[in-house]
Scaffold this active site. Structure first.
Site, PDB file in Angstrom:
ATOM      1  N   ASP A 147       0.621  17.040   8.743  1.00  0.00           N
ATOM      2  CA  ASP A 147       1.073  17.153   7.447  1.00  0.00           C
ATOM      3  C   ASP A 147       1.702  18.464   7.273  1.00  0.00           C
ATOM      4  OD1 ASP A 147      -0.465  14.919   7.047  1.00  0.00           O
ATOM      5  OD2 ASP A 147      -2.197  16.124   5.977  1.00  0.00           O
ATOM      6  N   PHE A 180       3.176   9.841   9.771  1.00  0.00           N
ATOM      7  CA  PHE A 180       2.051  10.482   8.656  1.00  0.00           C
ATOM      8  C   PHE A 180       2.823  11.491   7.785  1.00  0.00           C
ATOM      9  CE2 PHE A 180      -2.509   9.857  10.180  1.00  0.00           C
ATOM     10  CZ  PHE A 180      -2.403   8.553  10.308  1.00  0.00           C
ATOM     11  N   GLU A 231      -6.083  18.706   4.642  1.00  0.00           N
ATOM     12  CA  GLU A 231      -4.835  18.005   4.739  1.00  0.00           C
ATOM     13  C   GLU A 231      -3.699  18.499   3.646  1.00  0.00           C
ATOM     14  OE1 GLU A 231      -6.726  13.777   5.854  1.00  0.00           O
ATOM     15  OE2 GLU A 231      -6.559  13.979   3.615  1.00  0.00           O
ATOM     16  N   TRP A 286      -9.481   8.573  -1.743  1.00  0.00           N
ATOM     17  CA  TRP A 286     -10.020   7.821  -0.691  1.00  0.00           C
ATOM     18  C   TRP A 286     -11.121   7.125  -0.675  1.00  0.00           C
ATOM     19  CZ3 TRP A 286      -6.620   5.903   2.275  1.00  0.00           C
ATOM     20  CH2 TRP A 286      -5.288   6.744   2.687  1.00  0.00           C
ATOM     21  N   ASP A 296      -0.111   9.363   0.123  1.00  0.00           N
ATOM     22  CA  ASP A 296       0.610  10.532  -0.212  1.00  0.00           C
ATOM     23  C   ASP A 296       2.004  10.586  -0.493  1.00  0.00           C
ATOM     24  OD1 ASP A 296      -1.867  10.644   1.017  1.00  0.00           O
ATOM     25  OD2 ASP A 296      -1.049  12.139   2.634  1.00  0.00           O
ATOM     26  N   TRP A 300       1.009  -1.423  -0.087  1.00  0.00           N
ATOM     27  CA  TRP A 300      -0.251  -0.104   0.065  1.00  0.00           C
ATOM     28  C   TRP A 300       0.884   1.258  -0.020  1.00  0.00           C
ATOM     29  CZ3 TRP A 300      -4.485   1.816  -0.776  1.00  0.00           C
ATOM     30  CH2 TRP A 300      -4.985   3.265  -0.291  1.00  0.00           C
TER      31      TRP A 300
END
Ligand code: FRU
Length: 497
Positions: free
Chosen positions: A152, A78, A203, A297, A22, A19
């Site tokens: 982010d 992240f 985001e 998403w 971003d 997987w």
């Protein structure tokens, strides 16, 4: 019937296994472009996030590297960014080695489950040009101020105000922070509550100055992804243009109170999300280079591949243009892609009457193609551009000149049943330009189409999963019309079938 590996693009970056979402930490140094990415190496769906890593000499041919950052007791890794700290402001440099500093979000999944603040900002540094990283022992560098969505970080060296500047996203705003050493951060301001699309969570922001094409004027561009709530629902990336005085971002007048359905999107297609720009591009180059996650998403975890999942868009050059008193951010594929052109198929003029096939797989392989054309003298009619295969599958994009609107239909473009959100029929994009001729660059790569209309003023990126390869590209319209300057190139990548 095509599946899994057959769906793997020829030249868009994909992870070898499992997987990806971003793009993260993109920087350039000593001839190499680095791309990190949200990565879960143990499954083909989202999970505890790592930063995967890939490198390239030209942003087109990528080589996957070892995983750069692993999750730890502070949380999953992240999205975030990376900067080359040339003046060693962070003090991480050693023996003349320039530190590269990554700034990312820790997502503490257990705290999240207890509904406690769970996202903080942290840093790590590399002394070998991004190959291996050491996490800073003073993490987190920005604790959570009581916000659920707080993530982010995108850091840039702000040359104009001599500071490290961070854009950070929270649900309905972009937050700005400043630092001199990348360790100690102070909040400056926030932006966005009263303007732009808000039908989801903000985001992956990005902020940078840009010179307006053909002038000496400098404006600041703020890129701000949101999910859901994109132009066609789901994930999408909007932008704002304005001024930044070192602490506050002030949008242009026409962007102060944008509605949900405003026209300022980096891409109107369903598959370009969380894109940001590369840092440390040399001044001699001066380009603003961008790349996004080519998925959404709404269905990203369900697309019909199993051993790997999802790819990035092709790298793009952003420009800031002034168009009838508005500022627009345009994008086009980076010129490096043109180095890969091989077979050239040219039609100086193509007279379309009803339905005309412009190109077939005998002319060149449509699984790796660049198509360019212009339609001059647009009439108030609908123009259709169509990809098809011998099994009757088709992807259609239409342009209605009376409404100045594009619409995209992938409901018969092969596999769609994996998600009822994938092939919704009403995806549209506004035509931004007012010109009466329409030019296009189309990039095809097996399972994706990227369409750059009007020198990149309307960009549409979409994916699809045809059961058989595309073998025909055609034009159709209500009336007779002329396609001038039709050119197509097969793109060839050494070492690829
Ligand atoms: C955007 C995003 C980011 C987050 C990351 C997690 O797609 O939700 O906000 O950092 O993905 O993988």
């Amino acid at each position: 019937v095509q599946k899994d590996e057959d769906f793997r693009p020829n030249f868009h970056f994909t992870p070898k296994a499992n997987w990806m979402n971003d793009p993260n930490g993109m920087f350039y140094l000593n001839g190499t472009y680095h791309l990190y990415f949200q990565y879960y190496p143990d499954d083909n769906v989202w999970g505890p996030m790592h930063w995967g890593h890939a490198t390239s000499k030209d942003m087109i041919t990528w080589e996957e590297q070892e995983i750069a950052l692993y999750p730890d007791e502070k949380g999953y890794i992240f999205s975030g960014s990376a900067v080359v700290d040339k003046n060693n402001t962070s003090g991480f440099g050693e023996e003349g080695k320039t530190p590269v500093v990554a700034i990312y979000t820790y997502h503490d999944a257990e705290a999240a489950e207890r509904k406690e603040d769970h996202q903080t900002q942290a840093i790590a540094y590399s002394l070998d040009e991004g190959m291996t990283w050491t996490k800073y022992e003073g993490n987190p560098v920005i604790p959570n101020p009581g916000l659920i969505d707080f993530r982010d970080p995108k850091v840039v060296w702000d040359d104009i105000n001599d500071q490290w500047l961070m854009a950070l996203a929270t649900r309905e705003k972009t937050l700005f922070y400043t630092s001199q050493d990348l360790k100690e951060w102070k909040k400056l301001s926030d932006f966005g509550e009263n303007t732009g699309a808000h039908d989801g969570v903000w985001e992956c922001p990005d902020i940078f100055p840009m010179q307006v094409e053909g002038s000496d004027e400098t404006k600041w561009v703020l890129i701000q992804s949101l999910n859901p709530g994109g132009y066609n629902g789901g994930s999408g990336t909007q932008y704002f243009v304005g001024d930044f005085d070192g602490s506050t971002f002030t949008p242009e007048k026409n962007m102060e109170e944008l509605e949900e359905k405003h026209p300022f999107w980096i891409d109107f297609g369903r598959d370009n999300y969380a894109g940001v720009t590369w840092s440390n591009i040399p001044d001699e180059d001066g380009r603003k280079l961008f790349l996004g996650w080519m998925s959404n998403w709404l269905y990203g975890e369900k697309v019909p591949t199993t051993t790997w999942r999802s790819s990035m868009t092709v790298a793009r050059e952003l420009k800031l243009v002034k168009d009838e008193d508005r500022y627009l951010v345009t994008s086009e594929p980076v010129e490096e892609l043109q180095k890969y052109r091989s077979t050239n198929h040219v039609k100086k003029e193509l007279n379309v009457n009803g339905n005309s096939i412009a190109l077939t797989s005998e002319d060149l392989d449509l699984a790796r193609a660049e198509i360019r054309f212009t339609i001059s003298d647009l009439k108030d009619a609908t123009y259709n551009f169509r990809l098809a295969n011998s099994e009757g599958e088709e992807y259609i994009i239409s342009y209605n000149h009376a409404q100045k609107q594009f619409s995209m239909n992938r409901s018969h473009a092969g596999q769609t049943g994996f998600s009822d959100k994938f092939a919704t029929e009403n995806a549209t994009a506004p035509r931004i330009s007012n010109s009466d001729s329409l030019n296009a660059i189309i990039i095809l790569d097996k399972t994706s189409i990227e369409m750059y209309f009007d020198n990149g003023k309307t960009v549409i990126t979409e994916i699809f999963f045809p059961n058989y390869p595309w073998d025909e590209f055609s034009f159709a319209g209500l009336e007779e019309f002329t396609v001038s300057e039709f050119q197509a190139y097969e793109l060839e990548f050494p070492g690829k079938e």
